[in-house]
Design a protein around this motif. Structure first.
Motif, mmCIF file in Angstrom:
data_model
loop_
_atom_site.group_PDB
_atom_site.id
_atom_site.type_symbol
_atom_site.label_atom_id
_atom_site.label_comp_id
_atom_site.label_asym_id
_atom_site.label_seq_id
_atom_site.Cartn_x
_atom_site.Cartn_y
_atom_site.Cartn_z
ATOM 1 N N LEU A 1 132.756 55.306 98.457
ATOM 2 C CA LEU A 1 133.578 55.558 99.469
ATOM 3 C C LEU A 1 135.027 55.551 99.091
ATOM 4 C CD1 LEU A 1 133.826 56.626 102.205
ATOM 5 C CD2 LEU A 1 133.746 54.247 102.973
ATOM 6 N N TRP A 2 135.472 54.459 98.439
ATOM 7 C CA TRP A 2 136.946 54.075 98.070
ATOM 8 C C TRP A 2 137.337 55.528 97.205
ATOM 9 C CZ3 TRP A 2 140.451 50.580 99.400
ATOM 10 C CH2 TRP A 2 141.768 50.356 98.680
ATOM 11 N N GLU A 3 136.391 55.521 96.368
ATOM 12 C CA GLU A 3 136.739 56.619 95.179
ATOM 13 C C GLU A 3 136.897 58.091 95.839
ATOM 14 O OE1 GLU A 3 136.475 56.464 91.275
ATOM 15 O OE2 GLU A 3 137.690 54.748 92.415
ATOM 16 N N THR A 4 135.901 58.437 96.996
ATOM 17 C CA THR A 4 136.157 59.616 97.619
ATOM 18 C C THR A 4 137.370 59.737 98.514
ATOM 19 O OG1 THR A 4 133.776 59.925 97.690
ATOM 20 C CG2 THR A 4 134.957 61.249 99.329
ATOM 21 N N ARG B 1 127.198 45.657 85.979
ATOM 22 C CA ARG B 1 127.103 46.491 87.152
ATOM 23 C C ARG B 1 128.373 45.893 88.319
ATOM 24 N NH1 ARG B 1 122.105 48.474 90.795
ATOM 25 N NH2 ARG B 1 123.604 49.914 91.964
ATOM 26 N N ARG B 2 128.490 44.560 88.325
ATOM 27 C CA ARG B 2 129.706 43.973 89.302
ATOM 28 C C ARG B 2 130.879 44.546 88.576
ATOM 29 N NH1 ARG B 2 131.240 39.507 92.193
ATOM 30 N NH2 ARG B 2 129.000 38.937 92.323
ATOM 31 N N ALA B 3 131.161 44.717 87.149
ATOM 32 C CA ALA B 3 132.476 45.115 87.008
ATOM 33 C C ALA B 3 132.783 46.646 87.130
ATOM 34 C CB ALA B 3 132.643 45.134 85.212
ATOM 35 N N ALA B 4 131.530 47.158 87.250
ATOM 36 C CA ALA B 4 131.628 48.989 87.713
ATOM 37 C C ALA B 4 132.058 48.974 89.074
ATOM 38 C CB ALA B 4 130.271 49.626 87.235
ATOM 39 N N ASN B 5 131.659 48.166 90.025
ATOM 40 C CA ASN B 5 132.059 47.892 91.244
ATOM 41 C C ASN B 5 133.091 47.329 91.677
ATOM 42 O OD1 ASN B 5 129.471 49.148 91.518
ATOM 43 N ND2 ASN B 5 128.939 48.465 93.229
ATOM 44 N N THR B 6 133.912 46.821 90.674
ATOM 45 C CA THR B 6 135.222 45.959 91.340
ATOM 46 C C THR B 6 136.246 46.767 91.154
ATOM 47 O OG1 THR B 6 133.965 44.003 90.312
ATOM 48 C CG2 THR B 6 136.348 43.885 90.309
ATOM 49 N N LEU B 7 137.373 46.590 92.304
ATOM 50 C CA LEU B 7 138.588 47.318 92.412
ATOM 51 C C LEU B 7 139.528 45.919 92.730
ATOM 52 C CD1 LEU B 7 137.726 50.138 94.939
ATOM 53 C CD2 LEU B 7 138.176 50.347 92.238
ATOM 54 N N ASP C 1 127.437 49.507 96.276
ATOM 55 C CA ASP C 1 127.685 50.877 95.703
ATOM 56 C C ASP C 1 128.120 51.801 96.589
ATOM 57 O OD1 ASP C 1 126.371 49.672 93.518
ATOM 58 O OD2 ASP C 1 124.395 50.578 93.814
ATOM 59 N N PHE C 2 127.740 51.859 97.886
ATOM 60 C CA PHE C 2 128.325 52.747 98.784
ATOM 61 C C PHE C 2 129.943 52.373 99.153
ATOM 62 C CE2 PHE C 2 129.429 53.228 103.400
ATOM 63 C CZ PHE C 2 129.504 54.460 103.431
ATOM 64 N N GLN C 3 130.083 51.239 99.273
ATOM 65 C CA GLN C 3 131.787 51.059 99.414
ATOM 66 C C GLN C 3 132.465 51.718 98.330
ATOM 67 O OE1 GLN C 3 131.297 46.727 100.067
ATOM 68 N NE2 GLN C 3 132.228 46.844 102.046
ATOM 69 N N PHE C 4 132.130 51.358 97.068
ATOM 70 C CA PHE C 4 132.905 51.654 95.670
ATOM 71 C C PHE C 4 133.047 53.121 95.899
ATOM 72 C CE2 PHE C 4 133.463 53.079 91.372
ATOM 73 C CZ PHE C 4 134.579 52.125 90.983
#
Length: 359
Positions: free
Chosen positions: A138-141, A116-122, A133-136
Motif C-alpha cells: 500500500l505504501w508503494e502504491t 523477508r523482514r528487510a524487504a518489508n522495512t521502510l 505485506d499489505f501495508q508495504f
C-alpha cells in the motif's frame, strides 16, 4: 492439510481454548499429539498463497499462544509463522510479549525471516518500521500513483499507513494541505486525537476540525479532519484553498443518499481547485474499489486484502432464561456457534440497559 476435517476440528478447539482462558480463566488441557499436529499444520498453511490458508495458520498459532503461554515450542512456532506470513508488527509484539527472538531459530528459518523482514522495512519519519505485506504494498502504491482505492478489513493496518504517509508527505514539503474526510463527528475526534502528536514533530502544523470563517486567514500548512459538510464550508469560505491530498474514509458512503451526493460534490470541487490532488478512497471489504474513482474521471489503482493483521473473534452472549445473573458465551466460527462456557454475574440482568452496563 486443508482437506482434513481433523485440522478444522483442531482449529476450532484451539480458538475456543484461547477464549476460555481469556474470558473464563479456565485452565486448558491438551494432548501433546493435538498440539504438535496443529503447529505443524499451521507452518504448512503459512507457506500457502491462499488467504484462507494464511488466516487459518495465523488463527491457529495465536490461539495456541494465548491458551498455552508458558510453552516455548508454541512461542517459537508463533514467531516463525508470523514471519512466514509477513506480519512483522505482530511478530515484534509477540517477540516482546513472549520474549522470543529470531536468533534462536534454525539458520534456514532465521535467514528467511531476516530477508523477508528487510524487504518489508521502510524508513518513516526517521525511524525504521517493519510492515505487513499489505501495508508495504500500500505504501508503494500511495507513493507512485495519484489516485488509489483501498479495500481492507478494519484491522488490516490501512489507517496506520495512511496517517504515516500523509505525515511523511508534509514533513518532506510535498504537501501543504491534506484532509481526512470522515463521516461523523465521533471520527473527527478520534482521528484528530490520533494525529495530535504530529504537531510536536512538525513545527507550525495546525490540525483543523471546524470550518475556518472567511474572515480568518488559512494557516501556512495543515491537516483538515472534517466531515463533507465541514469541508464544503471551508471550500466556500476560501476561494484559494486547495488540497494536495484527500483521504475519503468509509468511501462506501458515496452511495448513501443525500450525504453521498454532497460528498461527491465536495470531491468534484476539490479536484476543480487542484486537478493534481492525490485522491485516496478507503473502506472495508469493497467489492470493486477501483470503481469509486470513475465518476470523477479518475482511474484509481486498487489495493485489496481480506487478511486482517490481528485475529478477530465474534462472541455471542445469552442471558440464562431462569437465572438472570448467569450468562452463556459462545463464539461464531465459520458460520456456526460454538460454546465457550458460562459465567456468573454479580447482579442479575433484567433488561437491555442492564445488558449494556453489566455484560
Amino acid at each position: 492439510v486443508w482437506s482434513e476435517p481433523q485440522f478444522h476440528e483442531d482449529l476450532v478447539w484451539a480458538r475456543l481454548a484461547s477464549l476460555r482462558g481469556q474470558l473464563l480463566k479456565d485452565e486448558v488441557v491438551a494432548h501433546p499429539d493435538q498440539l504438535s499436529r496443529l503447529l505443524e499444520s499451521a507452518q504448512i498453511l503459512a507457506a500457502s498463497s491462499s488467504e484462507s490458508h494464511i488466516a487459518a495458520a495465523y488463527a491457529a498459532v495465536t490461539s495456541l499462544a494465548n491458551a498455552f503461554t508458558s510453552r516455548d515450542a508454541i512461542r517459537q512456532v508463533l514467531h516463525a509463522v508470523l514471519g512466514q506470513v509477513g506480519n512483522f508488527p505482530a511478530q515484534d509484539f509477540s517477540g516482546k510479549r513472549f520474549e522470543v527472538e529470531a536468533q534462536g531459530f534454525p539458520m534456514k528459518v532465521f535467514s528467511e525471516n531476516a530477508i523477508r523482514r528487510a524487504a518489508n522495512t521502510l524508513t518513516i519519519g526517521g525511524s525504521s518500521v517493519s510492515l505487513t505485506d499489505f501495508q508495504f504494498k500500500l505504501w508503494e502504491t500511495l507513493s507512485n500513483h495519484t489516485s488509489v482505492s483501498i479495500s481492507a478489513p478494519t484491522s488490516a493496518g490501512k489507517s496506520y499507513i495512511l496517517k504515516a504517509f500523509l505525515r511523511d508527505e508534509i514533513q518532506r514539503g510535498r504537501a501543504t494541505f491534506v484532509a481526512f474526510v470522515v463521516p461523523s463527528r465521533a471520527l473527527i475526534n478520534q482521528v484528530s486525537a490520533e494525529i495530535s502528536h504530529w504537531q510536536r514533530e512538525i513545527p507550525g502544523l495546525e490540525i483543523i476540525t471546524t470550518p475556518i470563517p472567511d474572515s480568518y486567514k488559512l494557516p501556512q500548512f495543515g491537516v483538515f479532519v472534517v466531515t463533507q459538510e465541514r469541508l464544503q464550508l471551508v471550500l466556500a469560505n476560501h476561494s484559494g484553498f486547495k488540497l494536495d491530498i484527500a483521504v475519503i474514509d468509509e468511501a462506501q458512503a458515496l452511495a448513501s443518499g443525500p450525504r453521498g451526493i454532497l460528498l461527491s460534490n465536495v470531491i468534484d470541487r476539490t479536484l476543480a481547485r487542484n486537478p493534481s490532488c492525490k485522491l485516496i478512497f478507503a473502506g472495508p471489504n469493497l467489492s470493486n474499489p477501483e470503481d469509486l474513482s470513475t465518476p470523477f474521471g479518475l482511474r484509481a489503482v486498487p489495493e485489496k486484502t481480506v487478511r486482517p493483521a490481528v485475529d478477530q473473534n465474534i462472541i455471542l452472549v445469552d442471558v440464562d432464561e431462569l437465572h438472570t445473573d448467569k450468562i452463556h458465551l459462545s463464539s461464531w466460527i465459520d458460520g456456526s456457534s460454538h460454546k465457550i462456557g458460562s459465567h456468573d454475574l454479580e447482579q442479575g440482568v433484567e433488561n437491555h440497559i442492564d445488558r449494556l452496563v453489566r455484560i
